[in-house]
Design a protein around this motif. Structure first.
Motif, short mmCIF file in Angstrom:
data_model
loop_
_atom_site.label_atom_id
_atom_site.label_comp_id
_atom_site.label_asym_id
_atom_site.label_seq_id
_atom_site.Cartn_x
_atom_site.Cartn_y
_atom_site.Cartn_z
N ALA A 26 -0.27 -0.49 3.24
CA ALA A 26 -0.05 -0.58 4.69
C ALA A 26 0.53 -1.93 5.11
CB ALA A 26 -1.36 -0.32 5.43
N LYS A 27 0.42 -2.94 4.27
CA LYS A 27 0.92 -4.27 4.63
C LYS A 27 2.44 -4.36 4.56
CE LYS A 27 -3.16 -6.52 2.59
NZ LYS A 27 -3.58 -7.52 1.57
N TYR A 28 3.06 -3.55 3.70
CA TYR A 28 4.49 -3.68 3.45
C TYR A 28 5.34 -3.47 4.71
CZ TYR A 28 3.96 -4.30 -1.58
OH TYR A 28 3.66 -4.81 -2.82
N PRO A 29 5.12 -2.40 5.48
CA PRO A 29 5.93 -2.23 6.70
C PRO A 29 5.77 -3.38 7.69
CG PRO A 29 4.78 -0.19 6.15
CD PRO A 29 4.20 -1.26 5.27
N LEU A 30 4.58 -3.97 7.76
CA LEU A 30 4.36 -5.10 8.67
C LEU A 30 5.23 -6.29 8.30
CD1 LEU A 30 0.46 -5.00 8.94
CD2 LEU A 30 2.11 -4.18 10.63
N LEU A 31 5.61 -6.36 7.03
CA LEU A 31 6.40 -7.48 6.54
C LEU A 31 7.88 -7.13 6.41
CD1 LEU A 31 3.88 -8.48 3.74
CD2 LEU A 31 4.33 -9.81 5.81
N GLY A 32 8.23 -5.92 6.85
CA GLY A 32 9.62 -5.49 6.71
C GLY A 32 10.00 -5.18 5.28
N LYS A 33 9.01 -4.84 4.46
CA LYS A 33 9.24 -4.56 3.05
C LYS A 33 9.04 -3.08 2.76
CE LYS A 33 7.66 -9.12 1.45
NZ LYS A 33 8.90 -9.57 0.81
N THR A 34 9.64 -2.61 1.68
CA THR A 34 9.47 -1.24 1.23
C THR A 34 8.51 -1.21 0.06
OG1 THR A 34 11.72 -0.64 1.89
CG2 THR A 34 10.64 0.80 0.29
N TYR A 35 7.55 -0.32 0.13
CA TYR A 35 6.57 -0.18 -0.95
C TYR A 35 7.09 0.83 -1.95
CZ TYR A 35 1.99 0.48 -3.20
OH TYR A 35 0.95 0.55 -4.11
N SER A 36 7.53 0.35 -3.10
CA SER A 36 8.20 1.21 -4.08
C SER A 36 7.23 2.08 -4.87
CB SER A 36 9.02 0.36 -5.05
OG SER A 36 8.17 -0.51 -5.79
N MET A 37 5.91 1.82 -4.74
CA MET A 37 4.92 2.56 -5.53
C MET A 37 4.30 3.71 -4.74
SD MET A 37 4.92 0.76 -8.39
CE MET A 37 3.41 1.14 -9.25
N HIS A 38 4.93 4.08 -3.62
CA HIS A 38 4.35 5.07 -2.72
C HIS A 38 4.01 6.39 -3.43
CE1 HIS A 38 3.58 7.35 0.91
NE2 HIS A 38 4.50 8.22 0.57
N LYS A 39 4.88 6.85 -4.31
CA LYS A 39 4.68 8.14 -4.97
C LYS A 39 4.00 8.03 -6.33
CE LYS A 39 8.61 10.39 -2.68
NZ LYS A 39 9.88 11.13 -2.88
N THR A 40 3.61 6.83 -6.69
CA THR A 40 2.98 6.62 -8.00
C THR A 40 1.51 7.04 -7.94
OG1 THR A 40 4.45 4.75 -8.43
CG2 THR A 40 2.45 4.93 -9.79
N PRO A 41 1.07 7.95 -8.80
CA PRO A 41 -0.33 8.39 -8.77
C PRO A 41 -1.24 7.33 -9.39
CG PRO A 41 0.82 9.45 -10.58
CD PRO A 41 1.86 8.66 -9.83
N VAL A 42 -2.45 7.25 -8.89
CA VAL A 42 -3.43 6.36 -9.50
C VAL A 42 -3.90 6.99 -10.81
CG1 VAL A 42 -4.17 5.42 -7.29
CG2 VAL A 42 -5.35 7.39 -8.25
N PRO A 43 -4.26 6.20 -11.81
CA PRO A 43 -4.70 6.76 -13.09
C PRO A 43 -5.97 7.59 -12.93
CG PRO A 43 -4.23 4.41 -13.27
CD PRO A 43 -4.22 4.73 -11.82
N ASP A 44 -6.01 8.74 -13.62
CA ASP A 44 -7.20 9.58 -13.53
C ASP A 44 -8.27 9.08 -14.50
OD1 ASP A 44 -6.53 10.53 -16.11
OD2 ASP A 44 -5.37 12.19 -15.28
N ALA A 45 -9.46 9.64 -14.38
CA ALA A 45 -10.60 9.19 -15.17
C ALA A 45 -10.36 9.36 -16.67
CB ALA A 45 -11.85 9.95 -14.74
#
Length: 300
Positions: free
Chosen positions: A260-279
């Motif tokens: 959520a911080k990236y848009p506030l800084l005018g930056k693009t978050y490139s990891m948006h579609k990256t899944p978190v590692p499963d158990a």
């Protein structure tokens, strides 16, 4: 107001001018962007974390994008804005708190005053203060003085670093702290340079020197899909660490807490579609580290 993206910091700007002695009062100042109290991570016991501003690296997964630039800048949280125009784009005049500064310059006495508010918790829990970032090595002069003050009071000190800095800057801090939390990321030198702007050979040389000097080291491995979460990368890290006979290692699973911080800084978050590692995936990497004899902690 939408902020434009920060210009990329070149590799030559390893030490931005964010540490200085003022002519007026001859006081050493540092630039920080957050003080996090009552943390149970990033070192033993109850800790206060000091986040230093400025970082030479460009990790796509960074959870603290506000730390990258050494400059103090302004963000605006549109959801809080009253559209009253009272502030005239000045955070000091904003009645709702929608506009705020990211970063502040602080003197050593003022920072010590804030940190010592929690001294009783440090002493009762065996905790202390951890310097993080950003990359704390960029402000090595101020950080070294701060660590010296804390150690003189018997407060446990630690730094969190990627170790990519001139050796004397790293040693200045390591000699004044009780533990170094050392992050290993991409081992391949070419990929580390092109993706992270990191001098990986220097990182490994610096770690080896700290180990040779008997510094208490805690290696930490961020597990980032597509970057560090690869068997060959993990294997290279563990093989590098094997001769040092360390007992403990931390694995830091990828998360999206900073998105959520990236848009506030005018930056693009490139990891948006990256899944978190499963158990299951995390269990495999934990087992690999344990096979080398490590006591493994998931998370910091």
């Amino acid at each position: 107001m939408t902020l434009s993206a920060e210009p990329r910091i070149s590799s030559e700007l390893r030490i931005p001018i964010v540490v200085k002695r003022t002519v007026a009062d001859n006081t050493l100042r540092g630039r920080i962007f957050n003080i996090q109290r009552f943390s149970l991570n990033d070192g033993q016991g109850i800790r206060t974390l000091v986040f230093f501003k400025g970082c030479p690296h460009r990790c796509p997964w960074c959870a603290n994008p506000e730390s990258m630039s050494p400059r103090i800048h302004v963000i605006k949280r549109q959801a809080k804005c009253l559209n009253c125009r009272t502030c005239l784009q000045d955070p000091d005049e904003c009645p709702s708190g929608a506009m705020e500064y990211v970063g502040e310059d602080i003197t050593l006495p003022e920072l010590m005053k804030r940190l010592l508010k929690d001294e009783v918790f440090f002493r009762s829990s065996g905790g202390g203060v951890t310097l993080s970032g950003g990359e704390v090595l960029i402000q090595h002069a101020f950080a070294s003085a701060l660590l010296q003050e804390l150690q003189a009071l018997g407060i446990h000190t630690a730094i969190e670093t990627a170790g990519d800095a001139p050796r004397d800057h790293l040693l200045a801090l390591a000699d004044r702290c009780d533990q170094v939390l050392f992050d290993f990321k991409i081992m391949d030198p070419s990929l580390a340079r092109s993706i992270l702007n990191m001098n990986q050979p220097r990182v490994l040389e610096n770690f080896s020197e700290l180990a040779r000097r008997g510094v208490k080291l805690l290696p930490r491995l961020p597990l980032i899909p597509g970057y560090t979460l690869k068997p060959e990368n993990m294997q290279q890290i563990l093989d590098f660490l094997k001769p040092f006979h360390l007992n403990e290692i931390h694995l830091l699973p990828f998360h999206k807490y900073g998105e959520a911080k990236y848009p506030l800084l005018g930056k693009t978050y490139s990891m948006h579609k990256t899944p978190v590692p499963d158990a299951e995936t995390l269990a495999l990497y934990r087992a690999l580290a344990e096979s080398y004899g490590y006591r493994v902690t998931l998370g910091g």
